[in-house]
Motif scaffolding. Structure first.
Motif, PDB file in Angstrom:
ATOM      1  N   HIS A  87       0.461  -1.791   0.021  1.00 45.04           N
ATOM      2  CA  HIS A  87       0.005   0.014   0.177  1.00 45.04           C
ATOM      3  C   HIS A  87       0.655   0.953  -0.098  1.00 45.04           C
ATOM      4  N   LEU A  90       2.396   1.773  -3.457  1.00 46.06           N
ATOM      5  CA  LEU A  90       0.891   2.313  -4.488  1.00 46.06           C
ATOM      6  C   LEU A  90       1.019   3.651  -4.237  1.00 46.06           C
ATOM      7  N   ASP A  91       0.787   4.301  -2.550  1.00 44.84           N
ATOM      8  CA  ASP A  91       0.426   5.972  -2.839  1.00 44.84           C
ATOM      9  C   ASP A  91       1.593   6.593  -3.513  1.00 44.84           C
ATOM     10  N   ARG A  96      -2.361   7.099 -11.077  1.00 46.77           N
ATOM     11  CA  ARG A  96      -3.182   5.901 -10.221  1.00 46.77           C
ATOM     12  C   ARG A  96      -3.414   4.581 -11.605  1.00 46.77           C
ATOM     13  N   GLN A  98      -5.453   1.378 -12.313  1.00 42.69           N
ATOM     14  CA  GLN A  98      -6.980   1.084 -12.614  1.00 42.69           C
ATOM     15  C   GLN A  98      -7.325  -0.500 -11.848  1.00 42.69           C
ATOM     16  N   TYR A 110      -6.832  -1.450  -1.606  1.00 45.36           N
ATOM     17  CA  TYR A 110      -6.254  -0.295  -2.023  1.00 45.36           C
ATOM     18  C   TYR A 110      -8.301   0.596  -2.462  1.00 45.36           C
ATOM     19  N   GLY A 111      -8.158   1.202  -1.634  1.00 45.56           N
ATOM     20  CA  GLY A 111      -9.294   2.348  -2.079  1.00 45.56           C
ATOM     21  C   GLY A 111     -10.293   1.471  -3.043  1.00 45.56           C
ATOM     22  N   ILE A 113      -9.763   0.811  -6.185  1.00 46.56           N
ATOM     23  CA  ILE A 113      -8.845  -0.023  -7.151  1.00 46.56           C
ATOM     24  C   ILE A 113      -9.250  -1.288  -7.216  1.00 46.56           C
TER      25      ILE A 113
END
Length: 192
Positions: A87, A90-91, A96, A98, A110-111, A113
């Protein structure tokens, strides 16, 4: 998975080690990216991984690397620490994704996604293979630095994996601030 979706591959390195952080990486590669050497980092030599790292960093659409400390691993456990690292990586992505491709069989959302877990994904997807190379090279680089601080553990050779050499050093010299105390550090824990 949409055929043209922006995919990020995620992997970690150092999960089974007795000391040092776990490193995770996330990589988005261009659709047409190809390099003949790129494969699961465990199938590559250290030299091949070092060759690939600058290529991945230069050619990737976006990439990120995150380390989770041994203390945090002890606090939350290695699975949660590995996912927290992914995570964190990814931040760092400036683009971003998809869709997220994860090496292994466990991941936390993760959010918004969507993600897909792929066992042995580093041998199947180039983005996961690229993430495995970054995670491994960054972790190895860190382990070589701290090996100079604690040369008796052989971390420059064993990277803190549970080798005979490493376990014998723990038995003889005890633990360092880098050891994961929640792990079985010795074959016979009564010696501790």
């Amino acid at each position: 998975m949409l055929p043209d979706s922006i995919e990020a591959g995620c992997d970690e390195a150092g999960r089974g080690c007795l000391a040092g952080p776990v490193y995770a990486a996330a990589v988005i590669l261009p659709k047409d990216f190809y390099h003949p050497l790129l494969n699961d980092s465990k199938q590559l030599t250290a030299r091949q991984r070092e060759q690939l790292r600058p290529i991945i960093e230069k050619e990737a659409v976006a990439w990120g690397v995150c380390a989770i400390s041994p203390q945090e691993i002890d606090r939350i456990n290695i699975l949660k620490a590995s996912i927290k690292g992914m995570h964190g990586a990814l931040d760092q992505l400036v683009v971003r994704p998809q869709h997220i491709l994860v090496d292994g069989n466990r991941f936390y959302k993760y959010g918004e996604i969507p993600h897909t877990c792929v066992v042995k994904g580093d041998a199947t997807y180039t983005s996961i293979a690229a993430a495995s190379v970054l995670a491994k090279t960054y972790r190895d680089e860190y382990m070589l630095r701290i090996a100079a601080e604690y040369p008796q553990y052989g971390w420059d050779r064993n990277m803190a994996y549970p080798t005979k050499e490493h376990r014998a050093a723990i038995e003889k010299y005890g633990v360092t601030p880098y050891h994961r105390l929640s792990y079985k550090l010795l074959e016979d824990p009564t010696l501790f």
